[in-house]
Structure formats: structure tokens, C-alpha cells
Scaffold this motif. Structure first.
Motif, mmCIF file in Angstrom:
data_model
loop_
_atom_site.group_PDB
_atom_site.id
_atom_site.type_symbol
_atom_site.label_atom_id
_atom_site.label_comp_id
_atom_site.label_asym_id
_atom_site.label_seq_id
_atom_site.Cartn_x
_atom_site.Cartn_y
_atom_site.Cartn_z
ATOM 1 N N ILE A 10 0.848 -1.238 -0.117
ATOM 2 C CA ILE A 10 -0.158 0.197 -0.084
ATOM 3 C C ILE A 10 0.953 1.208 -0.049
ATOM 4 O O ILE A 10 0.398 2.264 -0.585
ATOM 5 N N PHE B 239 1.913 1.561 -3.538
ATOM 6 C CA PHE B 239 0.788 2.128 -4.196
ATOM 7 C C PHE B 239 0.428 3.522 -4.094
ATOM 8 O O PHE B 239 -0.050 4.228 -4.820
ATOM 9 N N GLY B 240 0.627 4.021 -2.561
ATOM 10 C CA GLY B 240 0.268 5.173 -2.354
ATOM 11 C C GLY B 240 1.103 6.498 -3.199
ATOM 12 O O GLY B 240 0.679 7.450 -3.176
ATOM 13 N N TRP C 5 1.623 -7.083 -2.138
ATOM 14 C CA TRP C 5 0.054 -6.742 -2.011
ATOM 15 C C TRP C 5 -0.404 -8.253 -2.048
ATOM 16 O O TRP C 5 -1.111 -8.630 -1.244
ATOM 17 N N GLN D 236 -6.127 -0.937 2.995
ATOM 18 C CA GLN D 236 -6.350 -0.079 1.707
ATOM 19 C C GLN D 236 -6.819 1.334 2.146
ATOM 20 O O GLN D 236 -6.705 2.330 1.485
ATOM 21 N N GLN E 225 -4.305 4.073 2.024
ATOM 22 C CA GLN E 225 -3.739 4.442 0.785
ATOM 23 C C GLN E 225 -4.083 5.838 0.601
ATOM 24 O O GLN E 225 -3.365 6.701 0.025
#
Length: 305
Positions: free
Chosen positions: A16, A19-20, A230, A246, A249
Motif C-alpha cells: 500500500i 501504491f500510495g 500486496w 487499503q 492508501q
């Protein structure tokens, strides 16, 4: 069992965090490279890395029964999400996109019940709904109620990526976490080479170094390494439970947008971030029931009779 859950939560958190940075990196890269290069070119970059790894490891082909699941992962994580978020970031600020992507846990949990065989408890749903309402209230406060084309793209991205997360988490238990996204990348990449090739121009060489770093970050980390962490986390800790992470995020994205894009952050963002973290802490400890377990128990009881 407890150690697997802890490892799963840690891997999920690493994923995460990676992904951030996706939306901020997309926002930096897209003005210089365009939608096609940023949305699809990242997969071509990832495919080159994956191909080298597969050659070195002499990875065998997946079974035919895995192919449909890999296509689902490819459609959501490799095609739809990168392209739709790239389109949205042309007209929306990162904070806008971050708020709408916060609905991912609900989408993931819903698809987890359908595809992953998990049945989240009432407590899970309660904290999920609280978290979703919190981010929606934040969006309303910022005046994001008007639905734009970018909003529609992000909502579609949430739905398709939620399905991809659930499918990938389930498949990781059989195929391996990094193999799932790696094969999905190789399935999608051949279809992207032609449009990416036609979109390359000499003017791109004039892009600043931060744009190039953002593009390669999207290809190597966002499109591959983050998914390895993930999917591995969901495989160990459970799709619904790890999916709660999530909720962090959107606030990570907002924090990174402040750091790298100079966007401002308000006290309300901090307060809501605390509320979301509390929801994550409660939700990650909520019991998750496997449908298969019920089936096995019923079969065992019938046999004992």
C-alpha cells in the motif's frame, strides 16, 4: 497461523505504501509522456523486467485452469486501472483521486466473497462502511460532489481493481504472489506494444528527470513489485482482512502529494486519517469465515452420522 497473518499484514502495508505513490507519480509523468505511455507503457517496462526474471529462473507455464484468473487480474490491474487513473489524473488533483480510491476495500471485500470464498463478519462490514462514509464526507467537504468524466473513470477503476485484487489474492495461494502479477503483465504487454510504440516521440527526451523517475517507478514498482507484496500479503493474511489496509492508501497518497507536488493539507485530513487508522486496527482483527470450512464441517458431520 498468527505469524502468517502478521507477515501478511506487513507485506500488505508495504504494498500500500508503494501504491500510495502511484497517483502522484502519474500526475508528474502524464503531462510529459501522455496517457498511452503512462497508462500502458508502464506495463511494457514491467514486462521487460519480468521476462528477464522468468528466463533466469526458468519459470514454467501456469496451468490452463489458472489462465482465466490471470486474464481477470490482467484486465483489472494491468489494463484498466493504469489507463483509467491516468485519464483521471489529467483533470483531477491527486487528493480527489485518493478519496475515491478509498472505496477499494469495499469493492475488494465484495469480490472476495464471490471469488475468494471469504465471508467477512458484521464487525468487518461495520468498520468498512464507517471508513467509506468517512472518505465520502471528506470528498463532499472538498466540493467533489459533481460527477466528472474523471470521477466515472476512477469509479470504474475501483470496481475492476477490486475484482483483480480478490482474484489475485486467491490465485496467489496456488501460483505464488509474484507469479500472479508477473504472468498477468506478460499476458497484457503484447497488446500494448503497438499503441505505446506509436505514442513515442522525440519530444519526450526533453522531459525532466523527475518525470522519467516517475515513469520508471510506475513500471517497476507500481506495476510489479507493489503487487508482489500486496498479493503475497493477501495470500498469507486473508483477502478481506489485509484489504482493510487499503483505507490508509488515500492518506498516504495525499501525504506524498504534499511532499512531492506541494499540495496543501488541512487539519481535517489529519483527523479523518486517525479515524481511518482506527477502522483499520479494528477491521484487521475482525473474524473472517471461509466458506470452504463450513462445507468441510458439514461433510464431516454427515459422515459421522
Amino acid at each position: 497461523m498468527e505469524n502468517n497473518i502478521k507477515r501478511g499484514m506487513l507485506l500488505g502495508f508495504i504494498g500500500i505504501v508503494c501504491f500510495g505513490l502511484t497517483l502522484p507519480a502519474t500526475s508528474i509523468a502524464v503531462p510529459y509522456f501522455g496517457e498511452i505511455i503512462v497508462g500502458l507503457g508502464r506495463t511494457v517496462i514491467a514486462a521487460i523486467i519480468v521476462s528477464i526474471i522468468f528466463i533466469i529462473k526458468k519459470e514454467s507455464l501456469p496451468n490452463k485452469r489458472h489462465f482465466i484468473s490471470l486474464v481477470i487480474v490482467a484486465v483489472g490491474a494491468v489494463l484498466a486501472f493504469p489507463l483509467l487513473t491516468t485519464f483521471a489524473m489529467k483533470s483531477l488533483p491527486v487528493s480527489h483521486g485518493a478519496i475515491e480510491l478509498a472505496l477499494l476495500p469495499l469493492a475488494t471485500a465484495g469480490f472476495a466473497m464471490w471469488r475468494g470464498g471469504e465471508r467477512p463478519s458484521k464487525r468487518y462490514w461495520i468498520v468498512s462502511i464507517i471508513g467509506a462514509i468517512t472518505v465520502l464526507m471528506y470528498a463532499i467537504y472538498l466540493g467533489l460532489g459533481q460527477l466528472q468524466k474523471g470521477d466515472i473513470a476512477l469509479i470504474a477503476a475501483v470496481i475492476l481493481l477490486g475484482l483483480s485484487y480478490a482474484e489475485g489474492g486467491k490465485l496467489s495461494k496456488e501460483l505464488g504472489s509474484w507469479q500472479v502479477i508477473a504472468w498477468a503483465i506478460l499476458i497484457g504487454a503484447p497488446f500494448f506494444i503497438i499503441p505505446v510504440g506509436f505514442s513515442i516521440s522525440v519530444n519526450m527526451l526533453q522531459a525532466p528527470i523527475e518525470a522519467w523517475i516517475s515513469l520508471f517507478y510506475l513500471g517497476l514498482v507500481s506495476q510489479f513489485l507493489a503487487y508482489v507484496a500486496w498479493y503475497g500479503g493477501m495470500s498469507l493474511g486473508g483477502i478481506a482482512r489485509v484489504g482493510q489496509i487499503q483505507y490508509l492508501q488515500p492518506f498516504l497518497m495525499i501525504g506524498f502529494s504534499v511532499l512531492f507536488l506541494g499540495e496543501s493539507i488541512t487539519w481535517l485530513t489529519i483527523v479523518l486519517a486517525i479515524i481511518i487508522v482506527i477502522c483499520v486496527i479494528i477491521g484487521k482483527n475482525a473474524p473472517v469465515i471461509k466458506k470452504e470450512s463450513h462445507y468441510k464441517n458439514n461433510v464431516s458431520s454427515e459422515r459421522s452420522k
